[in-house]
Design an enzyme around this catalytic site. Structure first.
Site, PDB file in Angstrom:
ATOM      1  N   GLU A  21       0.936  -1.196  -0.007  1.00 43.54           N
ATOM      2  CA  GLU A  21       0.253   0.026   0.047  1.00 43.54           C
ATOM      3  C   GLU A  21       0.917   1.406   0.064  1.00 43.54           C
ATOM      4  OE1 GLU A  21      -3.933  -0.751   2.470  1.00 43.54           O
ATOM      5  OE2 GLU A  21      -2.263  -1.426   3.515  1.00 43.54           O
ATOM      6  N   TYR A  53     -15.650  26.205  -1.092  1.00 47.79           N
ATOM      7  CA  TYR A  53     -15.657  24.707  -1.060  1.00 47.79           C
ATOM      8  C   TYR A  53     -14.699  24.281  -2.243  1.00 47.79           C
ATOM      9  CZ  TYR A  53     -19.311  25.624  -4.850  1.00 47.79           C
ATOM     10  OH  TYR A  53     -20.045  26.082  -5.750  1.00 47.79           O
ATOM     11  N   GLU A  73      -8.504   6.126   9.827  1.00 44.59           N
ATOM     12  CA  GLU A  73      -8.983   6.954  10.981  1.00 44.59           C
ATOM     13  C   GLU A  73      -8.047   8.178  11.121  1.00 44.59           C
ATOM     14  OE1 GLU A  73     -10.200   2.648  12.046  1.00 44.59           O
ATOM     15  OE2 GLU A  73      -8.302   3.540  11.145  1.00 44.59           O
ATOM     16  N   LYS A  98     -12.072   3.472   1.029  1.00 45.22           N
ATOM     17  CA  LYS A  98     -10.877   2.813   0.657  1.00 45.22           C
ATOM     18  C   LYS A  98     -11.158   1.582  -0.073  1.00 45.22           C
ATOM     19  CE  LYS A  98      -6.442   1.112   2.269  1.00 45.22           C
ATOM     20  NZ  LYS A  98      -5.923   0.838   3.729  1.00 45.22           N
TER      21      LYS A  98
END
Length: 119
Positions: A21, A53, A73, A98
């Site tokens: 990863e 934004y 997290e 993910k």
């Protein structure tokens, strides 16, 4: 509180606990909901009285493509912290997707959703 939502922001990041990863990276998708009072901006038609934004979207993607972390997290928390730096934003909800997580069974998505507010 009013809500401004950005859905499906995509960026490539190198987050995760596995070496593959970190080396290869993968696409992360982020949804952000900014909670704020939009009346001051609406009454004056003034962009400086709201959260821009477009800038928020760029900041979110920069965090995703920036320094790697082990956990989504942690990534979600970093995004929330950045969103709360915009003065009008009182609360934020962040969902990190993910979709290419290294799971050995068929799945559609892995997500974490956090809700944070000004301390």
């Amino acid at each position: 509180m009013d809500r401004v939502a950005l859905r499906g922001l995509r960026a490539r990041g190198h987050h995760g606990v596995f070496e593959r990863e970190r080396e290869e990276g993968q696409t992360f998708v982020v949804d952000v909901v900014l909670h704020m009072d939009t009346r001051p901006a609406a009454e004056t038609d003034d962009l400086t009285r709201t959260a821009h934004y477009g800038i928020v979207a760029e900041e979110v993607c920069a965090i995703v493509s920036g320094d790697p972390v082990d956990l989504i997290e942690t990534l979600a928390q970093r995004i929330a912290d950045q969103c709360l730096k915009h003065e009008p934003v009182q609360e934020v909800e962040v969902t990190v997707h993910k979709p290419d997580a290294p799971i050995t069974v068929p799945f559609d998505d892995v997500t974490i959703t956090i809700h944070r507010s000004r301390g």
